[in-house]
Design an enzyme around this catalytic site. Structure first.
Site, PDB file in Angstrom:
ATOM      1  N   GLN A 101      -4.907  -1.033   9.404  1.00  0.00           N
ATOM      2  CA  GLN A 101      -4.851  -2.385   8.862  1.00  0.00           C
ATOM      3  C   GLN A 101      -5.484  -3.382   9.833  1.00  0.00           C
ATOM      4  O   GLN A 101      -5.188  -3.383  11.030  1.00  0.00           O
ATOM      5  CB  GLN A 101      -3.383  -2.761   8.573  1.00  0.00           C
ATOM      6  N   ASP A 122     -11.264   3.204   3.705  1.00  0.00           N
ATOM      7  CA  ASP A 122     -11.673   1.795   3.702  1.00  0.00           C
ATOM      8  C   ASP A 122     -13.183   1.651   3.530  1.00  0.00           C
ATOM      9  O   ASP A 122     -13.672   0.565   3.235  1.00  0.00           O
ATOM     10  CB  ASP A 122     -11.290   1.145   5.045  1.00  0.00           C
ATOM     11  N   LYS A 179       0.846  -1.207   0.000  1.00  0.00           N
ATOM     12  CA  LYS A 179       0.000   0.000   0.000  1.00  0.00           C
ATOM     13  C   LYS A 179       0.879   1.254   0.000  1.00  0.00           C
ATOM     14  O   LYS A 179       0.644   2.199  -0.753  1.00  0.00           O
ATOM     15  CB  LYS A 179      -0.940  -0.008   1.220  1.00  0.00           C
TER      16      LYS A 179
END
Ligand code: GUN
Length: 284
Positions: free
Chosen positions: A98, A121, A54
């Site tokens: 995460q 997200d 990422k």
């Protein structure tokens, strides 16, 4: 007939190339670049790999990556204080924590604390609600990638088509169901308590498999010519990566994503898309 292989790697590369131009345009217009903060707590090896990719790809498209790596024994209050600081920092456009978080941390409380405008997200209840009511939302990255591949294969109007989504997770199953319904598909959500999933899938023009069980969806569950999106990434004892759909389905489907090289590469490309979108919306 052998299915068309939906090449997620090439599709993601195309998305990143477009994003690189759009980020440069954003920089000219605003004299700053979008910033994505990535928070990793603990040492989970798979999470370390994902976070590394990422960060690398964020920088490759010209955006700023801000990394926060915290120890395994970080407590809830410390993590919440970090989220508050990132929410308040105007140079941060996107915040990604995460998952999974180490045991003992309350993931829901952390995700709910992220400013919905920076929730790249798409996991915050405000964005989940907006997705289901049809409003503009930041959409979870993996489902967004799946929907783009379906649209590229079948067009963005799925009127009259039956989609079966196998799996009902918050990260994939539920949001991809909402997205396919928004594209006018008739959606059935199947899961571990559904009777005769095989029969449901055999009626599907589109199958999305997101259960995390290798080869769960069998080749003879697939209607000839159907579009199959395989979200599973399962590592066998041999080290081989396989999806949730038996590879034999390639002989039946009309189009299907491979594992690896299908949905996986699209997820990060969509995270970058969401970060730019958040940056644009925050300055609108
Ligand atoms: N862990 C596995 N998939 C995801 C994802 O899409 N977002 C976050 N934040 N963590 C994950």
């Amino acid at each position: 007939m052998t299915a068309h292989r939906i090449d997620g790697k090439a599709f993601a590369a195309k998305l990143r190339s477009t994003l690189t131009t759009q980020v440069a345009d954003f920089k000219s217009a605003h004299d700053c670049v979008p910033g994505l903060a990535v928070v990793l707590v603990g040492e989970d090896p798979a999470s370390q790999v994902y976070v590394g990719s990422k960060i690398k790809q964020t920088q490759e498209v010209g955006m700023r990556s801000i990394e926060h790596r915290l120890a395994d024994d970080t407590d809830q209050a410390t993590l919440e204080t970090l989220i508050d600081a990132l929410n308040a920092d105007d140079s941060i456009d996107g915040i990604l924590v995460q998952l999974p978080l180490p045991a003992g941390l309350d993931s829901s409380a952390i995700l709910d604390r992220i400013d919905p405008a920076k929730d790249v997200d798409g996991f915050h209840p405000v964005n989940v609600g907006a997705l289901w009511t049809g409003a503009d939302a930041l959409v979870p990255c993996t489902p967004l990638g799946c929907s783009l591949m379906v649209a590229d294969t079948l067009g963005d109007d799925l009127s009259g088509l039956h989609a079966v989504v196998v799996g009902r997770s918050n990260i994939v199953g539920k949001p991809i169901s909402a997205l396919l319904q928004k594209m006018n598909a008739t959606v059935t959500m199947a899961h571990s308590r559904t009777a005769d999933i095989a029969a449901l899938c055999r009626d599907a023009d589109i199958v999305v498999a997101a259960v995390g069980r290798p080869g769960f969806v069998k080749a003879d569950w697939i209607k000839p010519g159907a579009t199959v999106i395989d979200v599973g990434i399962n590592r066998l004892d041999t080290g081989k990566l396989v999806g949730d759909v038996d590879a034999g389905a390639f002989e039946v489907a009309g189009a299907m994503t491979p594992v690896p090289g299908g949905v996986g590469p699209m997820t990060i490309a969509c995270l970058l898309t969401n970060t730019l979108r958040a940056a644009v919306l925050r300055r609108a």
